[in-house]
Design an enzyme around this catalytic site. Structure first.
Site, PDB file in Angstrom:
ATOM      1  N   LYS A 148      53.300  44.521  29.427  1.00 17.36           N
ATOM      2  CA  LYS A 148      52.449  44.718  30.602  1.00 17.36           C
ATOM      3  C   LYS A 148      51.430  45.823  30.330  1.00 17.36           C
ATOM      4  O   LYS A 148      51.707  46.784  29.596  1.00 17.36           O
ATOM      5  CB  LYS A 148      53.361  45.083  31.772  1.00 17.36           C
ATOM      6  CG  LYS A 148      52.708  45.155  33.136  1.00 17.36           C
ATOM      7  CD  LYS A 148      53.801  45.433  34.173  1.00 17.36           C
ATOM      8  CE  LYS A 148      53.270  45.423  35.603  1.00 17.36           C
ATOM      9  NZ  LYS A 148      54.382  45.566  36.574  1.00 17.36           N
ATOM     10  N   LEU A 197      48.668  47.445  41.371  1.00 12.04           N
ATOM     11  CA  LEU A 197      50.023  47.050  40.942  1.00 12.04           C
ATOM     12  C   LEU A 197      50.924  46.742  42.132  1.00 12.04           C
ATOM     13  O   LEU A 197      52.143  46.720  41.988  1.00 12.04           O
ATOM     14  CB  LEU A 197      50.676  48.152  40.086  1.00 12.04           C
ATOM     15  CG  LEU A 197      49.958  48.514  38.794  1.00 12.04           C
ATOM     16  CD1 LEU A 197      50.559  49.786  38.187  1.00 12.04           C
ATOM     17  CD2 LEU A 197      50.036  47.368  37.804  1.00 12.04           C
ATOM     18  N   SER A 223      53.858  41.987  39.874  1.00 10.27           N
ATOM     19  CA  SER A 223      52.656  42.475  39.217  1.00 10.27           C
ATOM     20  C   SER A 223      52.637  42.221  37.709  1.00 10.27           C
ATOM     21  O   SER A 223      51.704  42.629  37.022  1.00 10.27           O
ATOM     22  CB  SER A 223      52.516  43.984  39.468  1.00 10.27           C
ATOM     23  OG  SER A 223      53.626  44.702  38.951  1.00 10.27           O
ATOM     24  N   ILE A 244      59.665  46.828  40.762  1.00 13.26           N
ATOM     25  CA  ILE A 244      60.058  47.696  41.872  1.00 13.26           C
ATOM     26  C   ILE A 244      60.241  46.895  43.160  1.00 13.26           C
ATOM     27  O   ILE A 244      61.051  47.238  44.006  1.00 13.26           O
ATOM     28  CB  ILE A 244      59.050  48.851  42.079  1.00 13.26           C
ATOM     29  CG1 ILE A 244      59.604  49.906  43.049  1.00 13.26           C
ATOM     30  CG2 ILE A 244      57.706  48.309  42.569  1.00 13.26           C
ATOM     31  CD1 ILE A 244      58.782  51.174  43.129  1.00 13.26           C
ATOM     32  N   GLY A 245      59.480  45.797  43.268  1.00 19.33           N
ATOM     33  CA  GLY A 245      59.625  44.929  44.431  1.00 19.33           C
ATOM     34  C   GLY A 245      59.915  43.492  44.049  1.00 19.33           C
ATOM     35  O   GLY A 245      60.077  42.633  44.911  1.00 19.33           O
ATOM     36  N   GLY A 246      59.957  43.249  42.725  1.00 19.00           N
ATOM     37  CA  GLY A 246      60.172  41.894  42.231  1.00 19.00           C
ATOM     38  C   GLY A 246      59.215  41.530  41.116  1.00 19.00           C
ATOM     39  O   GLY A 246      59.059  40.353  40.778  1.00 19.00           O
ATOM     40  N   SER A 247      58.565  42.516  40.521  1.00 21.00           N
ATOM     41  CA  SER A 247      57.430  42.265  39.639  1.00 21.00           C
ATOM     42  C   SER A 247      57.781  41.624  38.301  1.00 21.00           C
ATOM     43  O   SER A 247      56.886  41.178  37.590  1.00 21.00           O
ATOM     44  CB  SER A 247      56.668  43.575  39.387  1.00 21.00           C
ATOM     45  OG  SER A 247      56.073  44.020  40.576  1.00 21.00           O
TER      46      SER A 247
END
Length: 573
Positions: A148, A197, A223, A244-247
């Site tokens: 990334k 992001l 992201s 962090i949220g599903g990236s």
């Protein structure tokens, strides 16, 4: 009026990106679909028409028969074995993947920094070392890998899609980059991400929008969306992202890949550019790094090399082993159908039931239903508040410093807030601890006859199928397990079929709230043509208790075997 300052930088960066692709690796214009999207355009094609580009690498004529074989038909261990046993040179392998990554970039805008020249030189050095010593550099000798854009690589930009950070190369490698290279891996590219992001569709002004190669009407996710698109097109063997949220898990779901969000401390996370104030992750919600791959076997191969060595490279890592004793009892899998906030749409519940049924037919596996834990609906809101402990000014200052606009999806959604003080932050973390304590009960199910330990649970990755661009709805099914620090992975199951459409049948469950109402718009035939989902990958999420990362691999392997086997019959593992 003078043009906004970011436009000149964007044009310069796009020229640099284009120049990194050799002329002989360029696709004829006739092979590039019309209407490649900018961040603000929409598609004019009928909503149910599938427009994918997955076949172009095989039919464009740029890849030799040998390169097609090397990029499509090997798992990690087999491919490394081909190189270390002298059957093929690392340079030939890396060139094949670089060419394929270049093709993927021209079709999907998945790359930010093509590193083809340095990757080929690294491969030649590996070949020379092997020839001189008879030994490989490491257990990942010659393996093509991508990362990334956030990960720093010395001498390369980590612009994260922001014009103000372009042409400011990193001064040193991220620890994960050092670890991968010490193992013999070759990093061939960095990949695209969303502006800030913080969205689940990868679009920014500097690099454009990453398109899903399976169907450009679907989101590629975020992201880590660039990694998802590149991996789907077989332009890399393994891609590393952050979550962090599903990236990691969202792009894996959107492109039918395998991906895992490990527990904290398993994979080095430091040495990244994320546009946030330094140390924010230590006081709010802490993201983790992890891989996307083509198979469960490849997840095992890469994590098996990283986890035991991570503590020697990352100050944020802990000692770890990638192994576990064979259980002396049945492996118990719990089925968790809802988070209590957003009811999954019918095809998501159907695929969960299908996987559960497959597991019930698997020897040595016991399947149980998990009642909704009372603490689970609290997790999404708590995770969201911990992500936003600052006022957002640092990121907005970076964007505004070059007169850059917010991308359309963020306009009206992102603004400066008010940072939490220490007392407010402590209160949030105390609430988190209480939720963690309550959620521990989920792993033990008691009945009148016995108490049963749950080894893993299966649940949705999202409450909806892979949606159209900018329509991804709810992150609670993924952010929850970052809050709880439970390792979680994605296993693709099957494509969305005609039988999943249920044309004319509406949901009659009570609406649970605003998130649930928004989710139903992705199924309401007044607001979506359900045929757009046809052929999209349907996946399940697999979750294990905190620090049970190897157990997560075992559970993913069980699920994968139950529904489709670890890899296609032609794959050489």
């Amino acid at each position: 009026m003078l043009p906004q300052r970011y436009i000149a930088i964007t044009e310069r960066k796009q020229a640099e990106l284009s120049a990194a692709i050799p002329e002989e690796w360029r696709l004829p214009s006739k092979l590039i679909p019309e209407g490649m999207l900018s961040i603000s355009e929409s598609i004019a094609e009928p909503k149910y028409q599938r427009v994918g580009v997955m076949d172009i690498p095989r039919t464009c004529g740029l890849l030799t028969t040998k390169e097609l074989d090397l990029t499509e038909n090997f798992g990690i261990r087999a491919l490394v074995g081909e190189m270390t046993e002298g059957h093929v040179k690392a340079e030939d392998v890396v060139r094949g993947f670089c060419k394929r990554a270049a093709i993927a970039q021209q079709l999907t805008r998945c790359l930010t920094e093509p590193l083809f020249d340095r990757a080929l030189q690294r491969a030649r050095d590996l070949d020379d070392y092997l020839q001189r010593t008879g030994k490989p550099i490491g257990p990942l000798h010659g393996l093509p890998i991508s990362v990334k854009d956030t990960f720093n690589i010395k001498g390369v930009d980590s612009s994260i899609g922001l014009s103000t950070l372009a042409f400011k190369p990193a001064k040193e490698n991220a620890p994960l980059v050092d670890l991968l290279e010490s193992l013999g891996a070759v990093i061939i590219a960095k990949t695209n991400i969303p502006q800030t992001l913080a969205t689940l569709d990868s679009a920014n002004h500097l690099f454009g929008r990453t398109l899903n190669p399976l169907n450009r009407q679907w989101t590629a996710g975020g992201s880590t969306g660039g990694e998802g698109a590149l991996l789907a097109m077989r332009g890399s063997m393994v891609g590393f992202g952050t979550d962090i949220g599903g990236s990691i898990r969202v792009p894996a779901m959107c492109q039918g890949l395998y991906g895992i969000k490990p527990s904290n401390g398993r994979v080095p996370f430091g040495g990244q550019q994320n546009g946030q104030i330094e140390g924010k992750g230590r006081i709010g919600l802490q993201a983790v790094a992890g891989p996307l791959a083509h198979s469960v076997a490849d997840i095992n191969a890469i994590m098996g090399e990283i986890v035991p060595r991570a503590e020697f490279f990352g100050e944020d890592c802990i000692p770890g082993l990638w192994s576990a004793p064979t259980p002396s009892r049945n492996f118990t899998v719990g089925v968790l159908k809802t988070d209590g906030l957003v009811t999954p749409l019918p095809p998501i519940l159907r695929i969960l039931d299908e996987v559960a049924d497959s597991l019930r037919r698997t020897p040595g596996v016991e399947v149980v239903e998990i009642p909704l834990p009372s603490a689970l609906p609290k997790c999404q809101g708590l995770a969201g508040r911990l992500m936003g402990v600052d006022d957002g000014s640092h990121m907005l200052d970076l964007i505004e410093s070059m007169d850059e606009d917010l991308i359309p999806w963020l306009q009206g959604r992102m603004k400066r807030g008010k940072a939490l003080d220490v007392t407010q932050l402590a209160k949030l973390q105390a609430q988190r601890a209480e939720v963690e304590k309550e959620m521990m009960k989920m792993w033990t199910q008691s009945s009148s006859s016995r108490s049963r330990r749950i080894d893993a649970i299966i649940c949705p990755v999202a409450p909806h199928p892979v949606p159209e661009i900018d329509r991804y709805n709810a992150v609670g099914y993924t952010s929850t397990f970052v809050l709880l620090d439970y390792p979680a992975g994605v296993v693709p199951v099957r494509p969305f079929l005609d039988s999943d459409l249920e044309i004319g049948r509406a949901m009659d469950d009570p609406v649970l709230g605003s998130w649930d109402k928004a989710n139903r718009k992705l199924w309401d035939e007044k607001t979506v043509d359900r045929r757009v989902y046809l052929g999209s990958p349907l996946s399940v999420q697999v979750v294990t208790p905190k620090q049970h990362d190897y157990q997560l691999f075992q559970a993913m392997e069980l699920v994968d075997r139950a529904v489709q086997g670890r890899a296609s019959p032609s794959a050489k593992l």
